[in-house]
Each structure stands twice: as structure tokens, then as C-alpha cells.
Design an enzyme around this catalytic site. Structure first.
Site, PDB file in Angstrom:
ATOM      1  CB  VAL A 114      -0.912   0.051   1.240  1.00 50.94           C
ATOM      2  CG1 VAL A 114      -1.848   1.256   1.147  1.00 50.94           C
ATOM      3  CG2 VAL A 114      -1.711  -1.229   1.389  1.00 50.94           C
TER       4      VAL A 114
ATOM      5  CD  GLU B 197       5.964  15.286  -7.635  1.00 55.10           C
ATOM      6  OE1 GLU B 197       5.806  15.281  -6.415  1.00 55.10           O
ATOM      7  OE2 GLU B 197       5.724  14.300  -8.358  1.00 55.10           O
TER       8      GLU B 197
END
Ligand SMILES: [Zn+2]
Lengths: 74, 484
Positions: free
Chosen positions: B171, B282
Site C-alpha cells: 500500500v 511536486e
């Protein structure tokens, strides 16, 4: 007004992916350029989507797509 | 709002957490009509200015998305992080750091399974004519992003070469660019778990199915965002760190997902295909480049009734990204350094995912802090990220920049600065010499010890410690009390 010219690479032929509605009326359209994959909403400020005023720093050269690196090569 | 620790441990979903935040005055609903661009971005950025106290914002009136809800800033302030950890608003960053650092190995994971038919995430299900734009109130996060991004997705996958191994489930938080109604590209690098899995699936020609979870248990994003051992399940880890149970169920394509998430998008990698993707604003505050990235085709979508789409503003700091991952970036570096050097007293790697780090250490001998700095560069996170390191004494709180500036002003000699040229660098660091290669900087701002000439000046030692911390809080309370 909806234009089908891409603000990023200036190619034509954008496709419509979705239209937003409010009380039954279309309030904006999301378009996508099949050449450079830029997606935009026709209600966005001109400096992001209008090829006449958009910053050249973020242009994509439709004639040279080879220059963009491919990630995760074996 | 009594018993905050128990309330925090009883959170099982984004909805639970938003309710807790609202009760504490840390979530607001934005019901004025707002355009997706630039309205949502403007509001999210304005909220980010208050790193200590910004509320989560739930939009419920975005033009063109009637009836749809969007949440931003859920992890957008230290007060929100404090409430998630069961601590009151006003808890200092230093206290939050030790709260997380103290949780290692403290609790066992508590994982339970909910049958799919009873899992809230599967209340509504779409298996054909999927249009992500019809489900998600997306907007352009930064103005020159290449498209509409899902910035806060927890992506679950099984190892394509060992699909039955729970521990090898991955995950991770990735960002996705929507590419038409039922496709998206996913940006990753070969060293990330997802990058490894994509390359393995393509090399062996086996399918890679993923489940993209949106609007999740708020502990998952905090604890699944940091690299831990590949063999360790992020669900178990998040549960142990929260000291709370996590409810899982199966996605339609057979992956373990959170049972109480708002939305899950099931998708399959298109083997060997790459599509133009980016740029994207970003975390260093600059745009990534345009790249050809792996593309996934959506096979189904499940969601709760009236789902909340949770997204994040990432860009030039300070932003939610910094409060989301900052403490859990700092704490592992601290733990790893302490294994070799118990003299390390705290690590602040909050700034741009640790591109600047501040480490407090008790000098064992003259120059010792420099040795510790070099060790920090060899920790798993330090190898790529710790670019600028500031070393301070143990009596300087690295989370209090006024104290750090005092150390820089009074304890740094110009020849106590080390530059390590041509080192590995994060490819998206805009200061890199070339992407992936740059210089490191160590500033030793600790005091001198013999055999260094110490000089004649003696330091003032103002009162510190619990008593002063308590007095400082009491003064603040008296000040707030005077208003009411
Ligand atoms: Zn284009």
C-alpha cells in the site's frame, strides 16, 4: 466557448470527456488532446488553456514526442 | 472532547475523523459556490498558510458538480495531526514527534475482515460505462499540471509474482493523472514498491491488478507513506501505530482494501504501455517533467453513498503534504540513528520530505556531530533525501527554528561546513546538478569541546523543561481566556 485546439501542443482534434451541469445547463466541458494527453476544462483561466497566452515553458512539442523519457524500462 | 486518546482510537474512517475535527473546530464546510479552477486551489493554498491551525475544508457546492463533496486539508495542520494522535490542539511539534517515535513496537496490529456485502465501501458499485469525471469532483491542483490529478490515493496491490502473500501486499501513496474517462497513469520510480511490481509484471507477462483507495482512514496516509521493510504489511503497521483496529474487506479484483473508505477504483496495468503524463507540481515546489508513464484501465468502481473525494494541495511549501508526511519521515531517521548513537535527541526532517534536516545531538567529543551527520546520510531515507543537514546541540529544539537560528548564529564557524559533491539526489530536486545527482551540505552548529579552543564566553542557561513548557501553555490559556 469550447475550442478543440490544445493549449499545450496546439494540435487540433481534442475529444470531449465530460460536461458539468448545473440545473440542467452545461456549465463547462472537459477536453483531452489525443496528441499530448493534456486535459483541460474550458472554464479555466486563459493563461492555463489558451495557446495564445499560455506560458511557452509548459508547451509540449507535438513534432518531437520522442524526447520525453519513458519510465520503468527493463 | 473528553478522552481524546480513546476518541482517536475509535476512528475507523474519514467520516469519523471529519466529525472529530468538526467537534474540535478543525473542519469547516465551504458551501459558497466555487469554480473548480482556480477557486478550489486558491482556498486550499490560503488554508495552508496556517501550518499550526488550518482546518480541513469540505466543499459541497463546486460549480458543475452538484451534490458532490470534496475534502482538502484533512492532514493540513499540526492541530489536525495532534487530534489524529489523540492529543489536544496546541500540542507542540516536538511533542507530536515523540508521540510517534514512542509508538514503535508498542502495540500489536488489530486487523479484522468485513464480508464484501457488508463493507460500506461497496454500498454503490459500477462495473460498466465508468467515467471517473462523473464520480470525482476533480480540479487542476497547480495551474500547469498536465491534467486532473488524484493527489492522495492509497494504492493497494499484491505482489504479481507472489499474489497469495499478505505481507507482500503493498500500500503506497501515489499520484494519478486521469487519462480519459476510465484510465489513469501512475508515476513511480523503480525503487518504489509499485515501480518494482510494475517491472516484475511486465518482465514476466503476468497481470497486475490494483485497488486505488480514496478518502481513507486518516492513519493510513500518515503511516503508509513512509518506506518500511518490504515484507511488512502497511495495514498491520498503520494499525499498530494507531493502536487501533483496521477493518479490511476485498475489492472486486481480490485485493485487501479498507472496508470503510469512501471510494475504491479497481484497475489493471496495461502491460508494456506508456502514455504521456505530467507535469505535476511536486513537493519541492517545482513541476515534474513530462514523462511516458504506465497506464491502468479501470475495471470497476465501488463507493459509499454520497462519497467524499479527498484530495491534497501539493506545491511550494508550506502545504498539507508537509504536515502529512513530516513527522513520520523524521521518526524513522531518529530511530535508526539512535541504534548507533544514543546521543541523538531529536530529528526534524519536516522540510520538503527531508531535503533539509535538523538533528540535535549531545557531542561525545569534538567534531562528533559531523560523524552523526555522515551516519544520517546512510540511513534509508538519508541516501536520497537528506541534502542539507544542520547539526545542533541537545539543548536546542530542532523543531523551534528560532532556536536553530540562534545555534547557526552563535555556534557555527565557517570551516564547520562540509560540502560533499556529486552525491545521489532526488530526481525532482530542482537544485540537482543533473536530475539524480547533486551536492550535500552539513553545517555543524554544535558547541566546541576540547581539544577545540573553547574561548572565554560562557553560555547563558535560561530555564527549560516541563515547568517552563507548562508555564508557556498557561500563559497562552490566560491570553485566550481573556478574549472569551
Ligand atoms: Zn496537446
Amino acid at each position: 466557448m469550447t475550442t478543440t485546439v490544445c493549449g499545450r501542443c496546439k494540435s487540433s482534434g481534442a475529444v470531449t470527456d465530460h460536461q458539468g451541469r448545473q440545473d440542467g445547463a452545461v456549465v463547462w466541458t472537459i477536453l483531452r488532446c489525443p496528441t499530448c494527453n493534456f486535459s483541460w476544462r474550458d472554464s479555466e483561466p486563459a493563461r492555463a488553456i489558451d495557446p495564445a497566452v499560455r506560458s511557452a515553458d509548459f508547451a509540449v512539442d507535438a513534432g518531437d514526442l520522442q524526447r520525453y523519457p519513458k519510465i520503468l524500462q527493463q | 472532547m473528553n478522552d481524546l486518546p480513546n476518541r482517536a482510537r475509535s476512528i475507523s474512517s474519514l467520516r469519523d475523523f471529519l466529525e472529530l475535527l468538526e467537534d474540535a473546530g478543525q473542519a469547516i464546510t465551504w458551501s459558497d459556490a466555487v469554480m473548480p479552477e482556480p477557486g478550489v486551489r486558491n482556498i486550499a493554498v490560503a488554508a495552508s498558510r496556517d501550518a499550526n491551525g488550518a482546518p480541513a475544508i469540505v466543499f459541497d457546492n463546486i460549480t458543475g458538480y452538484p451534490g458532490k463533496r470534496l475534502a482538502v486539508g484533512v492532514h493540513g495542520s499540526w492541530d489536525n495531526i495532534a487530534l489524529l494522535l489523540g492529543r489536544p490542539k496546541g500540542t507542540t511539534i516536538r511533542e507530536l514527534f515523540f508521540e510517534i517515535a514512542g509508538r514503535w513496537g508498542d502495540q500489536e496490529a488489530q486487523i479484522s475482515y468485513v464480508p464484501e456485502a457488508q463493507a460500506p465501501v461497496h454500498e454503490c458499485r459500477l462495473e460498466q460505462d465508468i467515467n471517473l469525471y462523473d464520480i470525482l469532483p476533480v480540479y487542476r491542483i497547480n495551474e500547469y499540471d498536465g491534467g486532473f490529478y488524484i493527489g492522495k490515493a492509497s494504492v493497494a496491490s499484491r505482489d504479481p509474482l507472489d499474489p497469495d502473500n499478505f505481507g507482500k501486499q503493498n500500500v503506497g501513496i501515489y499520484r494519478l493523472q486521469i487519462q480519459g474517462p476510465d484510465s489513469f497513469t501512475l508515476m513511480t520510480i523503480p525503487s518504489h514498491d509499485m515501480g518494482r511490481q510494475i517491472m516484475a509484471a511486465e518482465r514476466e507477462g503476468v497481470p497486475l491488478k490494483i485497488a486505488v483507495m480514496l478518502g481513507n482512514h486518516p492513519g493510513l496516509a500518515v503511516f503508509a507513506a513512509t518506506p518500511i521493510g518490504y515484507e511488512e504489511s502497511e495495514y498491520s503497521y498503520a494499525s499498530a501505530m494507531m493502536g487501533a483496529p483496521i477493518r479490511l474487506t476485498k475489492s472486486g479484483n481480490g485485493i485487501d482494501i479498507l472496508a470503510d473508505s469512501e471510494i475504491v477504483i479497481e484497475a489493471e496495468l496495461q502491460l508494456g504501455e506508456r502514455e504521456l503524463e505530467g507535469p505535476f507540481g511536486e513537493f519541492p515546489g517545482s513541476y515534474s517533467g513530462v514523462r511516458k508513464a504506465p497506464i491502468f484501465k479501470v475495471t470497476a468502481v465501488s463507493h459509499r453513498r454520497d462519497p467524499i473525494f479527498e484530495n491534497i494541495y501539493i506545491g511550494r511549501g508550506w502545504t498539507e503534504h508537509d504536515t502529512l508526511i513530516g513527522l513520520h519521515t523524521s521518526a524513522p531517521i531518529y530511530a535508526q540513528l539512535r541504534q548507533s548513537f544514543p546521543e541523538v535527541t531529536a530529528v526534524n526532517a519536516l522540510y520538503q520530505h527531508g531535503l533539509t534536516g535538523i538533528i540535535s545531538v549531545k557531542n561525545r567529543m569534538a567534531g562528533f556531530a559531523k560523524t552523526v551527520a555522515l551516519r544520517a546520510l546512510s540511513t534509508p531515507h538519508g541516501v536520497m533525501y537528506l541534502k542539507n543537514l544542520i547539526m545542533v546541540d541537545a539543548d536546542v529544539d530542532p523543531f523551534d527554528l528560532n532556536q536553530v537560528m540562534w545555534a547557526l548564529s552563535t555556534r557555527t564557524r565557517a570551516d564547520d561546513i562540509i560540502v560533499l559533491p556529486n552525491m545521489p539526489a532526488v530526481p525532482i530536486d530542482p537544485s540537482a546538478v543533473i536530475p539524480g545527482k547533486g551536492h550535500r551540505l552539513i553545517i555543524d552548529a554544535t558547541s566546541y569541546l576540547p581539544p577545540d579552543p573553547v574561548g572565554e564566553a560562557h553560555l547563558v542557561t535560561p530555564p527549560t523543561g516541563d515547568e517552563i513548557d507548562a508555564l508557556s501553555k498557561r500563559i497562552r490559556e490566560m491570553q485566550l481566556g481573556a478574549l472569551s
